[in-house]
Design a protein around this motif. Sequence first.
Motif, PDB file in Angstrom:
ATOM      1  N   ALA A 238       2.187  -0.018 -18.181  1.00 39.68           N
ATOM      2  CA  ALA A 238       2.359  -1.463 -18.104  1.00 39.68           C
ATOM      3  C   ALA A 238       3.263  -1.775 -16.920  1.00 39.68           C
ATOM      4  O   ALA A 238       3.968  -0.884 -16.410  1.00 39.68           O
ATOM      5  N   VAL A 239       3.248  -3.041 -16.479  1.00 36.13           N
ATOM      6  CA  VAL A 239       4.033  -3.435 -15.314  1.00 36.13           C
ATOM      7  C   VAL A 239       4.791  -4.721 -15.601  1.00 36.13           C
ATOM      8  O   VAL A 239       4.329  -5.583 -16.350  1.00 36.13           O
ATOM      9  N   THR A 240       5.954  -4.839 -14.994  1.00 36.11           N
ATOM     10  CA  THR A 240       6.741  -6.061 -15.062  1.00 36.11           C
ATOM     11  C   THR A 240       6.577  -6.854 -13.774  1.00 36.11           C
ATOM     12  O   THR A 240       6.164  -6.317 -12.748  1.00 36.11           O
ATOM     13  N   GLY A 241       6.912  -8.153 -13.849  1.00 29.78           N
ATOM     14  CA  GLY A 241       6.763  -9.015 -12.686  1.00 29.78           C
ATOM     15  C   GLY A 241       8.095  -9.515 -12.174  1.00 29.78           C
ATOM     16  O   GLY A 241       9.115  -8.841 -12.264  1.00 29.78           O
ATOM     17  N   GLY A 242       8.063 -10.740 -11.658  1.00 30.71           N
ATOM     18  CA  GLY A 242       9.232 -11.368 -11.071  1.00 30.71           C
ATOM     19  C   GLY A 242       8.808 -12.669 -10.429  1.00 30.71           C
ATOM     20  O   GLY A 242       7.702 -13.165 -10.686  1.00 30.71           O
ATOM     21  N   ASN A 243       9.640 -13.209  -9.570  1.00 34.26           N
ATOM     22  CA  ASN A 243       9.348 -14.521  -8.990  1.00 34.26           C
ATOM     23  C   ASN A 243       8.148 -14.519  -8.049  1.00 34.26           C
ATOM     24  O   ASN A 243       7.561 -15.569  -7.776  1.00 34.26           O
ATOM     25  N   HIS A 244       7.739 -13.330  -7.538  1.00 36.43           N
ATOM     26  CA  HIS A 244       6.575 -13.260  -6.650  1.00 36.43           C
ATOM     27  C   HIS A 244       5.274 -12.909  -7.384  1.00 36.43           C
ATOM     28  O   HIS A 244       4.230 -12.755  -6.736  1.00 36.43           O
ATOM     29  N   LEU A 245       5.324 -12.799  -8.697  1.00 38.77           N
ATOM     30  CA  LEU A 245       4.159 -12.342  -9.456  1.00 38.77           C
ATOM     31  C   LEU A 245       2.924 -13.184  -9.177  1.00 38.77           C
ATOM     32  O   LEU A 245       1.803 -12.667  -9.119  1.00 38.77           O
ATOM     33  N   TRP A 246       3.112 -14.502  -8.994  1.00 37.39           N
ATOM     34  CA  TRP A 246       1.982 -15.431  -8.891  1.00 37.39           C
ATOM     35  C   TRP A 246       1.657 -15.835  -7.462  1.00 37.39           C
ATOM     36  O   TRP A 246       1.003 -16.836  -7.221  1.00 37.39           O
ATOM     37  N   ASP A 247       2.102 -15.057  -6.466  1.00 33.64           N
ATOM     38  CA  ASP A 247       1.904 -15.426  -5.056  1.00 33.64           C
ATOM     39  C   ASP A 247       0.438 -15.417  -4.642  1.00 33.64           C
ATOM     40  O   ASP A 247       0.064 -16.073  -3.669  1.00 33.64           O
ATOM     41  N   ARG A 248      -0.400 -14.664  -5.337  1.00 34.19           N
ATOM     42  CA  ARG A 248      -1.832 -14.603  -5.032  1.00 34.19           C
ATOM     43  C   ARG A 248      -2.573 -15.545  -5.988  1.00 34.19           C
ATOM     44  O   ARG A 248      -2.851 -15.187  -7.138  1.00 34.19           O
ATOM     45  N   THR A 249      -2.879 -16.726  -5.519  1.00 36.58           N
ATOM     46  CA  THR A 249      -3.508 -17.711  -6.407  1.00 36.58           C
ATOM     47  C   THR A 249      -4.855 -17.220  -6.935  1.00 36.58           C
ATOM     48  O   THR A 249      -5.258 -17.592  -8.044  1.00 36.58           O
TER      49      THR A 249
ATOM     50  N   LEU B  69       3.137  -5.759  -5.182  1.00 38.05           N
ATOM     51  CA  LEU B  69       2.110  -4.721  -5.111  1.00 38.05           C
ATOM     52  C   LEU B  69       1.086  -4.964  -4.014  1.00 38.05           C
ATOM     53  O   LEU B  69       0.640  -4.031  -3.342  1.00 38.05           O
ATOM     54  N   ALA B  70       0.680  -6.222  -3.815  1.00 34.32           N
ATOM     55  CA  ALA B  70      -0.387  -6.557  -2.863  1.00 34.32           C
ATOM     56  C   ALA B  70       0.227  -6.994  -1.527  1.00 34.32           C
ATOM     57  O   ALA B  70       0.526  -8.170  -1.318  1.00 34.32           O
ATOM     58  N   ASP B  71       0.468  -6.023  -0.660  1.00 33.99           N
ATOM     59  CA  ASP B  71       1.033  -6.287   0.672  1.00 33.99           C
ATOM     60  C   ASP B  71       2.355  -7.036   0.591  1.00 33.99           C
ATOM     61  O   ASP B  71       2.678  -7.873   1.438  1.00 33.99           O
TER      62      ASP B  71
ATOM     63  N   LYS C 130      -7.414  -5.226  -8.007  1.00 32.43           N
ATOM     64  CA  LYS C 130      -7.687  -3.976  -7.289  1.00 32.43           C
ATOM     65  C   LYS C 130      -6.419  -3.148  -7.123  1.00 32.43           C
ATOM     66  O   LYS C 130      -6.407  -1.941  -7.388  1.00 32.43           O
ATOM     67  N   THR C 131      -5.331  -3.793  -6.690  1.00 31.48           N
ATOM     68  CA  THR C 131      -4.097  -3.036  -6.445  1.00 31.48           C
ATOM     69  C   THR C 131      -3.476  -2.555  -7.754  1.00 31.48           C
ATOM     70  O   THR C 131      -2.942  -1.444  -7.829  1.00 31.48           O
ATOM     71  N   LEU C 132      -3.560  -3.354  -8.794  1.00 32.04           N
ATOM     72  CA  LEU C 132      -2.963  -2.944 -10.057  1.00 32.04           C
ATOM     73  C   LEU C 132      -3.755  -1.826 -10.723  1.00 32.04           C
ATOM     74  O   LEU C 132      -3.171  -0.923 -11.337  1.00 32.04           O
TER      75      LEU C 132
ATOM     76  N   LYS D 162       0.823  -1.205   0.000  1.00 30.91           N
ATOM     77  CA  LYS D 162       0.000   0.000   0.000  1.00 30.91           C
ATOM     78  C   LYS D 162       0.857   1.255   0.000  1.00 30.91           C
ATOM     79  O   LYS D 162       0.543   2.235  -0.683  1.00 30.91           O
ATOM     80  N   ALA D 163       1.950   1.237   0.770  1.00 29.28           N
ATOM     81  CA  ALA D 163       2.826   2.409   0.824  1.00 29.28           C
ATOM     82  C   ALA D 163       3.393   2.725  -0.557  1.00 29.28           C
ATOM     83  O   ALA D 163       3.490   3.888  -0.950  1.00 29.28           O
ATOM     84  N   GLY D 164       3.758   1.694  -1.296  1.00 29.76           N
ATOM     85  CA  GLY D 164       4.283   1.908  -2.634  1.00 29.76           C
ATOM     86  C   GLY D 164       3.233   2.452  -3.587  1.00 29.76           C
ATOM     87  O   GLY D 164       3.510   3.350  -4.394  1.00 29.76           O
ATOM     88  N   ARG D 165       2.035   1.887  -3.502  1.00 24.62           N
ATOM     89  CA  ARG D 165       0.965   2.368  -4.381  1.00 24.62           C
ATOM     90  C   ARG D 165       0.637   3.829  -4.086  1.00 24.62           C
ATOM     91  O   ARG D 165       0.448   4.630  -5.009  1.00 24.62           O
ATOM     92  N   GLN D 166       0.586   4.178  -2.807  1.00 25.10           N
ATOM     93  CA  GLN D 166       0.305   5.567  -2.435  1.00 25.10           C
ATOM     94  C   GLN D 166       1.407   6.498  -2.918  1.00 25.10           C
ATOM     95  O   GLN D 166       1.140   7.611  -3.366  1.00 25.10           O
ATOM     96  N   THR D 167       2.644   6.031  -2.839  1.00 25.79           N
ATOM     97  CA  THR D 167       3.774   6.845  -3.279  1.00 25.79           C
ATOM     98  C   THR D 167       3.672   7.149  -4.765  1.00 25.79           C
ATOM     99  O   THR D 167       3.902   8.283  -5.202  1.00 25.79           O
ATOM    100  N   VAL D 168       3.342   6.136  -5.564  1.00 27.39           N
ATOM    101  CA  VAL D 168       3.165   6.357  -7.004  1.00 27.39           C
ATOM    102  C   VAL D 168       2.033   7.345  -7.247  1.00 27.39           C
ATOM    103  O   VAL D 168       2.168   8.295  -8.044  1.00 27.39           O
TER     104      VAL D 168
END
Length: 269
Positions: A62-73, A41-43, A50-52, A12-18
């Motif tokens: 557009a946004v890039t991902g990484g190894n945590h991209l799929w952490d929210r099933t 992005l999501a906690d 919602k967060t995106l 949330k802090a990052g989203r607010q900063t953007v």
Amino acid sequence: MKVLFFGDVYGKAGRQTVQLTLPELKEEFQPDFILANCENLADGKGVTEKTLNQLFNAGVDAVTGGNHLWDRTESLEYIRGQNRIIKPLNYPEDAPGNPYIILAKENLRLGVLCLCGQLLMPPCNNPFTALSEFIKLHFTKDAEQVSLFPLPYPVILDFHCEATSEKRAMGWFADGQLSAVLGTHTHIQTADEEILPLGTAYITDIGMTGSHNSVIGVKKEIIIEKFRTSVPNRFESSDLGLQVNAVCLELDSETGKALNIMRIRRNIE
């Protein structure tokens, strides 16, 4: 062409900063395209619709991902259907996400790639081989060609990677073949932005956009206690000390060569 790229947007802090800083940054730098790494992005873990949407509504293209991209099933189908999420190219084909995107505005085009490193990271295919195969498929058939410039349009790479040596090696490997190699993942901005000899912009890590009164986004007390006692504890995102970590690229839209890379690091009152 100018491109503004936010380092890992954390929680949330990052989203607010953007959201808070993007109007001012747009006025100052006049970017043609705006990108961000969204895997936290999501906690701090993965991304949700919602967060995106908060980033997209703020003006991120557009946004890039990484190894945590799929952490929210629960978000896997959303990721599969949202072509503005760029997954690491060297992950399995069946992993949700778009492996490559070409953004277009008026007469400008920008290609965006993402790769994950192998050192101290979850298993993935070799990023150097994946990039070589991509380049042969899209830009050249000559395996011995050292420089691809002029490219048909600028192409930038988010190299999501733990080891600085692997990132640096990728910078040299891609010099003359891509417009920029931008490191993400470690959440600590590095002071080594430069234009490599053959025309590729490089930085080892863009850094993290979000709470810097923390340990890479997590409440510092939790991480200190874990290091002190070795007892696992539930991570909680911090919301203190907001800071933008980003870069602004200036790219030649005709040749694809990088003309300038500026590192951005600003505290938000």
